[in-house]
Design a protein around this motif. Structure first.
Motif, short mmCIF file in Angstrom:
data_model
loop_
_atom_site.label_atom_id
_atom_site.label_comp_id
_atom_site.label_asym_id
_atom_site.label_seq_id
_atom_site.Cartn_x
_atom_site.Cartn_y
_atom_site.Cartn_z
N ASN A 40 67.67 134.83 187.64
CA ASN A 40 66.56 134.25 186.89
C ASN A 40 65.28 135.03 187.09
N PHE A 41 65.06 135.56 188.29
CA PHE A 41 63.82 136.29 188.56
C PHE A 41 64.08 137.65 189.20
N GLY A 42 65.30 138.13 189.15
CA GLY A 42 65.55 139.49 189.63
C GLY A 42 65.59 139.62 191.13
N ALA A 43 66.09 138.61 191.85
CA ALA A 43 66.19 138.71 193.30
C ALA A 43 67.43 139.54 193.69
N ARG A 44 67.54 139.85 194.96
CA ARG A 44 68.69 140.60 195.44
C ARG A 44 69.93 139.71 195.46
N ASP A 45 71.07 140.32 195.26
CA ASP A 45 72.34 139.61 195.20
C ASP A 45 73.34 140.34 196.10
N ALA A 46 73.53 139.80 197.30
CA ALA A 46 74.37 140.49 198.28
C ALA A 46 75.82 140.60 197.82
N ALA A 47 76.35 139.54 197.20
CA ALA A 47 77.74 139.57 196.76
C ALA A 47 77.93 140.60 195.65
N GLN A 48 77.00 140.65 194.70
CA GLN A 48 77.10 141.62 193.61
C GLN A 48 76.96 143.04 194.14
N THR A 49 76.07 143.24 195.11
CA THR A 49 75.90 144.56 195.69
C THR A 49 77.17 145.01 196.42
#
Length: 1020
Positions: free
Chosen positions: A211-220
């Motif tokens: 929604n606001f462009g935060a970091r995503d550990a699982a996607q990374t």
């Protein structure tokens, strides 16, 4: 002037009618603001450059211009568009429930058909339309129906199979609390939020920005695995909704994720995005690689910027890489052969606050409340404060030794009238104008009269507009005291020689005083210690385990001479595990030691391991404790007793080390049995654990017993980790109608402790699936408390427990999704002390190796007179503008400032910067500033402020238009008339002396040039 300049400019425009038409529009807007709005001017130049590429009437003509053959067997074309914004609420946008027919017509007429159609987000509008939005029933209904409208709209595309139309969620498709676009996935079960696609030798990664462009550990983690399987010579393209490398104050997460994974990629790569409804292209250096980042306009002509020339879509010409890009413009239905990226002139990407000189500390706005923010009024948009009305801080400067000289504000869309204010008490405020930012970071000097305050109060006073606040911090313009060459002396250097006592004997009560006789102690240079192998002087460890817990003592005498008083005394300490530092018999610092009296047998609070063993801890020492002549630093270094865990005996304890249930209570008979299926053993924090991570209904239970019955204080806890599917509540340990220690679910991502219907919640942010956390909950007779990883304790009043016959259960979920893993779980019929909780926490993670290390450095600095590095400069300003004088001063102690005009002090002007806003002729005169520290006061040379009327350059065309006459106004300063044919390269026509009356100048060369632009530059 406006009409004449417009005629001259359009005479020299391009011969292509479409480009001429766009240039006319830009020039009309920009020349009307040429003397008043530099931002509009620069933006117009950029727009002209962006639209100067070749445009064609058909897609095939654009292919040919790029030299691309779409029919070649190895080539393909992918269509990319963004922000279709299906909309059912006319109060937000004009009603649009289908794709624009021009876009559909172009795609359906493509021959060959596109291999893939990529849509980079925002299929809906009202699900989450603005920063700070919270879903309402009507918006959920509209938003989800808009998603269904999208599924209907894409059926109009008949030239491409629906399985080849791929899209990702945008911010309008994602609710603020969702971790992976759960609503989107519910409506689009066929469309993963991240996926990999290969087309014509190019590997595409479609990524979710949230929604606001935060970091995503699982996607990374997923991207790391995918990139690891990608050949380094295969071209990579990343498609996101939010442009990853734009505006670090806002969408900072995707750029950091991509840099982490692709920052070392050996060949250049691409990103394509939407979101801003406007088109742009940039090339960035991202660590050791280059990336071209293209942003495309909206695909909805009824949306914001939809009527502009930016609205449209991109055709990616693929041939084992991106051979070219064609951009289709709705505005005139033309096809542009996009110029290639300027790979040779990249802009370096830096994240927020990265490489800020002198930065001490900073914080980025997150979902969690920051403790230093004392007041906020506005929209809380998770990753930034949006549409701010009031924002106040209480900043603890003492933790940085009061060295901070500037307050940092990371912000966008700041109004020109916005300001920052400082206060000593949070009541009386001093205004401070916001200077010109660097990469959206404002560095505001802290007033000198507040420099020594332990707490600095600041508040942001916005003007009209967006006012998006994304972070704040503290920095200094001075190097740390131990690096100062001016006015500094090393009193004790690192690697110096020390006397030490390592025999295990106690040195006596007076060992830290100057008169103590240490002549029989050993002596050697630092690093002193044993157990690691890098020690310069090896101490005696003694026979094990007697040495465990032994304290070593160190002393060094040093001299203080000279007449200037030492104003700052700063130390750096390396110790393993804990230490107490004394100066001339007075304790001045403790590290990793408990409060209260310290005995030779007192252990350190915790073990120091890994890199922390050689970490230098800096701290100040009160300089008044020094004496002229001899002084002594005395340090006692204590160990943490690793080999003997000082655990009090629990009433029940489960190690979960057995390979299968039942899992036994190792101190009693309260054994856990399994209920249902899916509970199994697994690798734990220490040896094994019990887990029901993927179970649908399994959990553990133990029959009630006297050991599990409480009517007063008690403690429960252990190590817990939640699984990747744990969306809802999962109990770590609970008794129904009594207490529960549980994980709240991924929407809140918190651990809680509940007693009699009252709960207290830990505030630790950033816990990820699979991460072990040491969670303890207890009732102390008054409050319930929770603590995670031996961190902050959170408390709430509660009534005593009411014993029931409920069984004790573990790993039980509220709903059938996800679960927990548990290890080393304990239960006490009393409240544990802080030391006991710390012992359990550290005892499970530290080794039993015995080691000790010590080094120390001491630097003294004394006050000298301030040294003026840069004095204020004379200024010429037009009436109504702002004048800013500044002074840059070197000093080893705090400074105070006082500005003067025409010899008289200016009330309240006591900063290194002086702003004179909306100047009038009465503000003209001579300005200087006095700068003082504890030793002396110095005065800068005077600087003159000259105030003139508003600049005006009038054009008077001569007969037949063969040349132009300029009426140059009369100013009391010299000036230069400049000319340009392209608004980029400027040359001098004539230099004019200081004039006190208007005069004319004739440009005879105007008749020989296709276009002429003029500027008048004032040269004071």
């Amino acid at each position: 002037m406006s009409n004449q300049l417009l005629r001259i400019c359009t005479t020299g425009a391009s011969g292509r009618s479409a480009n001429v038409r766009r240039a006319d529009v830009w020039l009309t807007a920009s020349t009307e603001r040429i003397t008043t709005c530099a931002f509009k001017w620069v933006w117009g130049i950029l727009l002209l450059a962006a639209t100067s590429a070749q445009s064609y009437a058909s897609l095939n003509q654009a292919y040919a211009a790029l030299g691309f053959n779409p029919n070649h067997p190895g080539n393909s074309v992918a269509v990319l568009f963004s922000d279709p914004h299906m909309n059912l609420d006319p109060s937000i946008l004009l009603v649009t429930t289908n794709l624009d027919p021009r876009l559909v017509g172009v795609i359906n007429s493509m021959n060959p058909a596109p291999a893939k159609i990529f849509v980079s987000g925002d299929t809906s509008t009202t699900l989450s339309p603005i920063p700070g939005w919270r879903p309402r029933d009507w918006s959920m209904s509209f938003g989800t129906n808009e998603m269904r409208c999208w599924l209907a709209a894409i059926t109009a595309i008949t030239n491409t199979a629906v399985t080849n139309i791929l899209w990702i969620p945008g911010n309008h498709d994602t609710l603020h609390f969702e971790t992976n676009a759960e609503t989107y996935r519910l409506l689009y079960p066929m469309m993963p939020t991240w996926q990999r696609v290969d087309v014509a030798g190019v590997r595409f990664f479609l990524m979710n920005c949230g929604n606001f462009g935060a970091r995503d550990a699982a996607q990374t983690a997923w991207l790391k695995r995918e990139v690891a399987q990608t050949p380094t010579n295969q071209p990579i393209v990343v498609i996101t909704h939010v442009p990853p490398f734009w505006f670090p104050p806002l969408y900072r997460g995707p750029a950091l994720d991509l840099r982490e994974v692709l920052g070392g990629w050996p060949v250049p790569w691409w990103t394509f995005s939407g979101h801003y409804h406007a088109r742009s292209m940039g090339v960035y250096n991202v660590w050791r690689t280059k990336v071209a980042s293209m942003v495309i306009g909206t695909a909805n002509p009824n949306n914001t910027n939809g009527k502009s020339y930016d609205s449209g879509c991109a055709f990616l010409c693929l041939s084992n890489g991106i051979a070219g890009v064609v951009y289709y413009h709705y505005n005139d239905e033309s096809f542009e052969a996009v110029s290639p990226p300027n790979w040779n002139n990249p802009k370096r990407f830096l994240a927020a606050f990265e490489e800020v000189p002198g930065v001490f500390w900073y914080r980025l706005k997150t979902r969690e409340p920051a403790p230093e923010v004392t007041r906020f009024v506005g929209e809380d948009a998770v990753e930034w404060y949006s549409y701010t009305q009031e924002l106040e801080w209480a900043l603890p400067r003492y933790i940085h030794r009061n060295q901070a000289s500037h307050f940092l504000l990371l912000a966008m869309a700041v109004s020109p009238t916005a300001r920052l204010e400082f206060s000593a008490d949070g009541k009386a405020w001093q205004p401070a104008a916001l200077p010109t930012p660097t990469e959206y970071l404002y560095s505001v000097p802290i007033p000198s009269d507040l420099a020594k305050r332990s707490t600095l109060y600041a508040r942001y006073v916005p003007g009209p507009g967006g006012n998006l606040i994304a972070g704040w911090g503290l920095r200094t313009t001075n190097p740390p005291p131990w690096l100062l060459a001016l006015g500094g002396a090393t009193l004790i250097a690192e690697r110096d020689r020390w006397r030490f006592l390592d025999s295990g004997a106690e040195p006596g009560a007076a060992w830290s005083s100057l008169g103590y006789d240490d002549s029989l102690w050993k002596e050697g240079p630092a690093l002193l210690g044993y157990g690691e192998g890098d020690e310069v002087t090896i101490l005696s460890a003694g026979p094990e385990p007697a040495a465990i817990g032994r304290t070593a003592y160190f002393r060094r005498v040093f001299q203080v001479t000279g007449t200037a008083p030492i104003s700052n005394l700063d130390a750096r300490l390396i110790c393993d595990d804990g230490a107490v530092v004394h100066l001339n018999g007075a304790e001045v610092f403790r590290r990793n030691m408990p409060a209260g009296a310290i005995a030779p047998t007192t252990p350190a609070v915790r073990a120091i391991e890994g890199d922390e063993e050689r970490e230098a801890i800096s701290f100040p020492i009160p300089p008044h404790l020094l004496k002229q002549g001899a002084n002594v630093i005395a340090v006692e270094v204590h160990q943490y007793p690793n080999s003997v865990h000082p655990y009090p005996r629990p009433d029940a304890f489960w190690s979960f080390d057995q390979p299968e249930p039942p899992w036994n209570d190792t101190v009693g008979t309260n054994h856990f049995s399994r209920v249902g299926v899916g509970v199994a053993a697994g690798p734990g924090k220490l040896n094994g654990c019990a887990t029901n991570d993927y179970s649908a209904a399994g959990y553990l239970t133990a029959t009630d017993s006297p050991e599990l019955s409480y009517s007063g204080p008690f403690t429960v806890g252990g190590w817990f980790a939640f699984g990747p599917a744990t969306v809802n509540r999962a109990a770590g340990l609970e008794k129904a109608y009594e207490f529960s220690l549980y994980y709240s679910g991924t929407s809140l991502n918190r651990y809680r402790f509940e007693l009699n219907g009252t709960y207290v919640q830990d505030q630790t942010s950033g816990t990820t699936a699979g991460q072990w956390r040491f969670v303890v909950g207890w009732y102390d007779g008054t409050n319930i408390n929770i603590q995670v990883d031996n961190g902050v304790v959170y408390s709430a009043p509660a009534t005593p427990p009411r014993p029931t016959s409920s069984p004790l259960v573990a790993l039980k979920r509220t709903l059938n999704s996800g679960g927990l893993a548990a290890d080393e779980v304990f239960l006490y019929k009393r409240a544990l002390t802080a030391a006991e909780r710390a012992a359990r926490f550290h005892g499970q993670t530290e080794t039993n190796a015995s080691d000790l290390s010590f080094d120390f450095e001491l630097m003294g600095t004394w006050t000298e007179a301030p040294k003026i590095l840069t004095a204020p400069e004379s200024l010429v300003r037009c009436k109504g503008q702002t004048a800013a004088f500044s002074v840059n001063v070197a000093s080893v102690s705090g400074l105070s400032y006082q500005w003067h005009r025409n010899g008289r002090p200016l009330a309240g002007q006591t900063n290194s910067l002086l702003f004179v806003t909306f100047v009038t002729p009465e503000d003209a005169g001579s300005y200087f500033v006095t700068v003082s520290n504890l030793t002396a006061t110095v005065t800068t040379p005077p600087a003159t402020l000259t105030v003139i009327g508003t600049p005006e350059l009038r054009v008077l065309p001569l007969e037949h238009g063969s040349s132009f006459s300029f009426e140059v106004p009369g100013y009391g300063v010299p000036s230069t008339l400049l000319v340009s044919s392209n608004l980029v390269d400027w040359s001098e026509l004539v230099r004019l002396p200081a004039l006190f009356a208007a005069t004319n100048y004739v440009d005879a060369g105007a008749s020989n040039a296709p276009s002429r632009f003029y500027r008048l530059r004032l040269d004071p």
